[in-house]
Design a protein around this motif. Sequence first.
Motif, mmCIF file in Angstrom:
data_model
loop_
_atom_site.group_PDB
_atom_site.id
_atom_site.type_symbol
_atom_site.label_atom_id
_atom_site.label_comp_id
_atom_site.label_asym_id
_atom_site.label_seq_id
_atom_site.Cartn_x
_atom_site.Cartn_y
_atom_site.Cartn_z
ATOM 1 N N MET A 114 0.848 -1.202 0.000
ATOM 2 C CA MET A 114 0.000 0.000 0.000
ATOM 3 C C MET A 114 0.878 1.244 0.000
ATOM 4 N N ALA A 115 0.556 2.217 -0.811
ATOM 5 C CA ALA A 115 1.355 3.437 -0.895
ATOM 6 C C ALA A 115 0.969 4.401 0.210
ATOM 7 N N LEU A 116 1.980 5.174 0.674
ATOM 8 C CA LEU A 116 1.697 6.205 1.657
ATOM 9 C C LEU A 116 0.835 7.293 1.037
ATOM 10 N N ASP A 117 -0.090 7.815 1.815
ATOM 11 C CA ASP A 117 -0.984 8.859 1.321
ATOM 12 C C ASP A 117 -0.903 10.045 2.281
ATOM 13 N N PHE A 118 -0.454 11.188 1.751
ATOM 14 C CA PHE A 118 -0.323 12.388 2.574
ATOM 15 C C PHE A 118 -1.408 13.397 2.195
ATOM 16 N N THR A 119 -2.121 13.899 3.196
ATOM 17 C CA THR A 119 -3.054 15.011 2.990
ATOM 18 C C THR A 119 -2.583 16.143 3.885
ATOM 19 N N THR A 120 -2.187 17.260 3.298
ATOM 20 C CA THR A 120 -1.655 18.362 4.101
ATOM 21 C C THR A 120 -2.292 19.682 3.676
ATOM 22 N N ALA A 121 -2.291 20.608 4.626
ATOM 23 C CA ALA A 121 -2.870 21.921 4.355
ATOM 24 C C ALA A 121 -2.006 22.714 3.391
ATOM 25 N N ARG A 122 -0.715 22.403 3.302
ATOM 26 C CA ARG A 122 0.195 23.062 2.368
ATOM 27 C C ARG A 122 1.273 22.065 1.955
ATOM 28 N N PRO A 123 1.925 22.245 0.810
ATOM 29 C CA PRO A 123 2.930 21.289 0.346
ATOM 30 C C PRO A 123 4.045 21.117 1.368
ATOM 31 N N ALA A 124 4.375 19.859 1.667
ATOM 32 C CA ALA A 124 5.427 19.584 2.647
ATOM 33 C C ALA A 124 6.141 18.297 2.248
ATOM 34 N N PRO A 125 6.921 18.332 1.156
ATOM 35 C CA PRO A 125 7.589 17.105 0.698
ATOM 36 C C PRO A 125 8.560 16.523 1.713
ATOM 37 N N ALA A 126 9.064 17.344 2.665
ATOM 38 C CA ALA A 126 10.002 16.834 3.673
ATOM 39 C C ALA A 126 9.355 15.801 4.581
ATOM 40 N N LEU A 127 8.019 15.722 4.577
ATOM 41 C CA LEU A 127 7.345 14.688 5.379
ATOM 42 C C LEU A 127 7.766 13.290 4.940
ATOM 43 N N LEU A 128 8.134 13.168 3.655
ATOM 44 C CA LEU A 128 8.540 11.853 3.137
ATOM 45 C C LEU A 128 9.769 11.314 3.847
ATOM 46 N N ASP A 129 10.557 12.213 4.464
ATOM 47 C CA ASP A 129 11.809 11.789 5.104
ATOM 48 C C ASP A 129 11.596 11.205 6.501
ATOM 49 N N LEU A 130 10.407 11.337 7.055
ATOM 50 C CA LEU A 130 10.165 10.823 8.409
ATOM 51 C C LEU A 130 9.931 9.306 8.358
ATOM 52 N N PRO A 131 10.236 8.597 9.455
ATOM 53 C CA PRO A 131 10.221 7.108 9.439
ATOM 54 C C PRO A 131 8.816 6.534 9.617
ATOM 55 N N TRP A 132 7.968 6.696 8.613
ATOM 56 C CA TRP A 132 6.564 6.284 8.731
ATOM 57 C C TRP A 132 6.397 4.781 8.848
ATOM 58 N N SER A 133 7.396 3.993 8.474
ATOM 59 C CA SER A 133 7.283 2.526 8.570
ATOM 60 C C SER A 133 7.578 2.027 9.981
ATOM 61 N N VAL A 134 7.902 2.942 10.889
ATOM 62 C CA VAL A 134 8.209 2.579 12.279
ATOM 63 C C VAL A 134 7.035 3.001 13.157
ATOM 64 N N PRO A 135 6.575 2.125 14.084
ATOM 65 C CA PRO A 135 5.521 2.552 15.016
ATOM 66 C C PRO A 135 5.939 3.838 15.728
ATOM 67 N N LEU A 136 5.008 4.750 15.939
ATOM 68 C CA LEU A 136 5.337 6.079 16.457
ATOM 69 C C LEU A 136 6.078 6.011 17.799
ATOM 70 N N GLU A 137 5.701 5.062 18.650
ATOM 71 C CA GLU A 137 6.348 4.992 19.965
ATOM 72 C C GLU A 137 7.819 4.580 19.870
ATOM 73 N N ASP A 138 8.243 4.050 18.696
ATOM 74 C CA ASP A 138 9.630 3.623 18.526
ATOM 75 C C ASP A 138 10.446 4.581 17.663
ATOM 76 N N TRP A 139 9.916 5.769 17.361
ATOM 77 C CA TRP A 139 10.669 6.695 16.502
ATOM 78 C C TRP A 139 11.983 7.090 17.165
ATOM 79 N N PRO A 140 13.036 7.223 16.359
ATOM 80 C CA PRO A 140 14.365 7.530 16.925
ATOM 81 C C PRO A 140 14.415 8.913 17.567
ATOM 82 N N SER A 141 15.211 9.035 18.601
ATOM 83 C CA SER A 141 15.268 10.273 19.377
ATOM 84 C C SER A 141 15.779 11.448 18.546
ATOM 85 N N GLU A 142 16.583 11.159 17.487
ATOM 86 C CA GLU A 142 17.153 12.267 16.718
ATOM 87 C C GLU A 142 16.110 13.086 15.955
#
Length: 418
Positions: free
Chosen positions: A1-29
């Motif tokens: 399944m492809a990621l689907d982004f709905t945003t109020a304004r263009p934000a291509p940098a969202l693609l760089d966040l680790p969406w394949s990781v459960p939120l509680e395990d996101w890296p501290s950096e």
Amino acid sequence: MALDFTTARPAPALLDLPWSVPLEDWPSEVLAALPRGISRHVVRFVRFQGRVIAIKEIKAELARREYEMLRNLGRLEVPSVEPFGVVTGRIGADGEPLDACLITRHLQYSLPYRALYSQTLRPDTADRLVDALAVLLVRLHLTGFWWGDVSLSNTLFRRDAGAFAAYLVDAETGELHASLTDGQREHDLDIARVNIAGELMDLEAGGLLEERADPIEVSNQIVERYTSLWAELTETERFERGDRWRVEERIRRLNELGFDVDELAMSTDLDGTTISIQPKVVDAGHHSRRLLRLTGLDVEENQARRLLNDLDSFQAATDRQNDDEEIVAHDWLARVYEPTVRAVPRELAGKLEPAEVFHEVLEHRWYMSERAGRDVTVKDAVDDYLRTVLPAKPDEQSVLGVDTVEMPVLANGEVDLD
């Protein structure tokens, strides 16, 4: 399944966040160390393009619904967090689907109630938080919004000239109607009363509530404060035909409460001896709109009231009551307000927002003058405030460093920021 982004304004940098990781395990950096309130869902603060966003992991249908609800509340100019987007179609590294994410912008200089109780506070903090929540609830109900989960945990608070301004954070259970019935409003009040009592009892168990505060008594106050404000804003008032000054009096009272009357219903009885008036449409932000028009400053309502009082004092002290108000305001801005807030060193700029610093400097000046038995200049007050008061305050712009639920409290009531 492809990621689907709905945003109020263009934000291509969202693609760089680790969406394949459960939120509680996101890296501290990628995370920002901000105080988090209590939530049913996993919530993380993330540094994103020089700002901070809040990400909540939630079912896709609920995320889309809350995103649209927050957008609608923003259009109605209700104090609430700003929605940024929704991410769906997440797949984990094990190939299993992950919940969607709702993204909102972090509200600068705001704090959850538990973070406020982890600082050195005035004894009546619980009362002031309930007051702020009552005002927010009235504003929401005037727009036809039924919250369904009123609580301190679902609210953020910003300092507002010694009081607090409340912002809605969680609209997951909310419904927007043309108007609310008395039953719907009373239901929200019942929910608020029960939730606040529980939250204050939790603080009491942790030793964070002042000793004299009774959680039940404080939680019951929201009904009293709400009912009083709702009546002043909406009830019909009747008076004799010769007492027409009471129309202006009613509007003046509403202005003092921070509301403008956009529409007023006025009628007489059959023989024309009595008049009745009822505000039909009221808008909050009377003082903040006036200050914005005069100076361009966009601040909270009580801060605006305080700044306008100082502007009026400046106009009287310089004997310019007959001058154009916009010109006097421009001079006050250049000669009084801006030099005060510009005097704050860069390393202290994240302590409080500029309007709150200005309010505290005025308070500090009053106490200095009282002790000295003479008027103290604004410059002397600013110098003393920056030397003795502001450095000791915690940084409230963004980073406090630890979760509020885990924030240790020192014996003297100061927050451990290390």
